[in-house]
Write an enzyme that holds these catalytic residues in place. Structure first.
Site, PDB file in Angstrom:
ATOM      1  N   MET A  18       0.904  -0.940  -0.079  1.00  0.00           N
ATOM      2  CA  MET A  18      -0.337  -0.268  -0.473  1.00  0.00           C
ATOM      3  C   MET A  18       0.879   1.221  -0.557  1.00  0.00           C
ATOM      4  SD  MET A  18      -3.215  -1.183   2.625  1.00  0.00           S
ATOM      5  CE  MET A  18      -1.893  -1.816   3.866  1.00  0.00           C
ATOM      6  N   CYS A 100      -2.154  -1.120  -9.870  1.00  0.00           N
ATOM      7  CA  CYS A 100      -2.326  -0.009  -9.406  1.00  0.00           C
ATOM      8  C   CYS A 100      -3.334   1.110 -10.607  1.00  0.00           C
ATOM      9  CB  CYS A 100      -1.874   0.485  -8.778  1.00  0.00           C
ATOM     10  SG  CYS A 100      -1.569   2.225  -8.245  1.00  0.00           S
ATOM     11  N   HIS A 171      -6.288  -8.984  -7.256  1.00  0.00           N
ATOM     12  CA  HIS A 171      -7.843  -7.842  -6.916  1.00  0.00           C
ATOM     13  C   HIS A 171      -9.183  -8.154  -7.763  1.00  0.00           C
ATOM     14  CE1 HIS A 171      -8.160  -4.103  -4.762  1.00  0.00           C
ATOM     15  NE2 HIS A 171      -9.918  -4.478  -4.890  1.00  0.00           N
TER      16      HIS A 171
END
Length: 334
Positions: A18, A100, A171
């Protein structure tokens, strides 16, 4: 730095990379709470390492093992060189960011935009795998923009597997490269766990970890029982580290937890904090990651207030930390 052997499967549960959060101090805290979960760095770009001389970004403490380095980039040769640097520093895994969605990574042609070029991702992975001996893994989305995940995700996985990748973190959301902020991209696109389960069944030789929307260890356990190889937890592990990681070593890995309550974690962090302060570092650099340790417990608000108001001041040290801890002790004794 020498890697130590692992007799566990650390990727069964991991804490997500993160940006601005999972720095070395954050990872030291998380490792204090769980000795077995796999930890990830913030994304480090290959150009910063190879062309920018930013090797200091690779710094970590041996206590953090097992720890993975996440790289951003899209040039196979550059990624291979950066991966070699990471391996040389002692990281246990090199992970390629294909998830991302921020403007910054789009302008650099890496991150989630790479979902559109699976052949390039495969080439990047193959170059890194040929260069390093540690595992090379990929963290991706189920698709981007108008892509149909049912079509593009199997093709993507097939190509990275053919390149030699054996572990992928998915994800379970699409990323919208235009129209949604990075924060919205973590929350707005709907989760599709069933597609990830289907991919694990379709690619049995791939170890697939599922990421996205996992806000409790109960949910993580439920997902593990559904047949995926691992679970990656992001923001929940950061905002409430004790609640997420405090019982992980027992529940997920079948071992003993290092601490029985978060107060012990604070005391255990003191040598690390003292070493950081002795190097001229600021207390806030570490305590900013500790705000959620007592989330939902008596005294938690005072704990956060004392640290947020005092830790940024020049000269702030261990005394401030112990003052904040007294608030918890007093509430416990009441």
């Amino acid at each position: 730095m020498e890697r130590k052997p692992h007799h566990i499967v650390p990727w069964r549960l991991s804490v997500a990379p993160m940006m601005d959060w999972t720095d070395r101090h954050c990872r030291f805290l998380h490792r204090s709470i769980s000795r077995r979960a796999l930890l990830y760095t913030e994304m480090v770009t290959a150009p910063a390492l190879v062309r920018g001389g930013a090797r200091h970004l690779l710094r970590f403490d041996a206590f953090e093992h097992p720890v993975a380095l996440q790289l951003g980039g899209s040039d196979p040769a550059e990624l291979a060189e950066a991966a070699k640097m990471g391996e040389g520093e002692g990281y246990d895994e090199i992970n390629l960011n294909v998830g991302c969605p921020s403007d910054r990574v789009q302008s650099g042609t890496f991150g989630a935009v790479l979902m559109k070029t699976p052949d390039l991702v495969a080439e990047c992975c193959a170059a890194m795998i040929a260069t390093v001996d540690v595992p090379v893994t990929v963290k991706c989305r189920i698709g981007v923009d108008d892509q149909d995940p049912v079509v593009v995700l199997p093709d993507f996985l097939e190509k990275v597997q053919a390149a030699g990748v054996r572990r992928v973190i998915i994800h379970a959301r699409k990323a919208w490269l235009q129209g949604l902020s990075p924060k919205e991209n973590r929350e707005v696109p709907p989760l599709d766990y069933s597609l990830v389960f289907a991919m694990q069944a379709q690619f049995p030789e791939l170890h697939i970890s599922i990421n996205g929307g996992v806000e409790s260890i109960d949910k993580a356990s439920e997902l593990l029982d559904s047949g995926v190889g691992g679970v990656m937890i992001g923001r929940a592990a950061y905002h409430s580290p004790w609640d997420i990681l405090g019982d992980v070593d027992r529940r997920v890995f079948g071992g003993a937890n290092p601490y029985e309550e978060p107060r012990e974690v604070v005391l255990g962090m003191i040598p690390h904090i003292e070493a950081h302060l002795a190097e001229g570092g600021r207390l806030h650099s570490i305590t900013r990651h500790m705000m959620g340790l007592f989330l939902g417990r008596p005294g938690a608000r005072a704990w956060r207030r004392i640290l947020s108001e005092g830790a940024t001041k020049p000269g702030a040290g261990i005394d401030l930390l112990l003052t904040a801890l007294e608030e918890i002790d007093q509430r416990d004794a009441a």
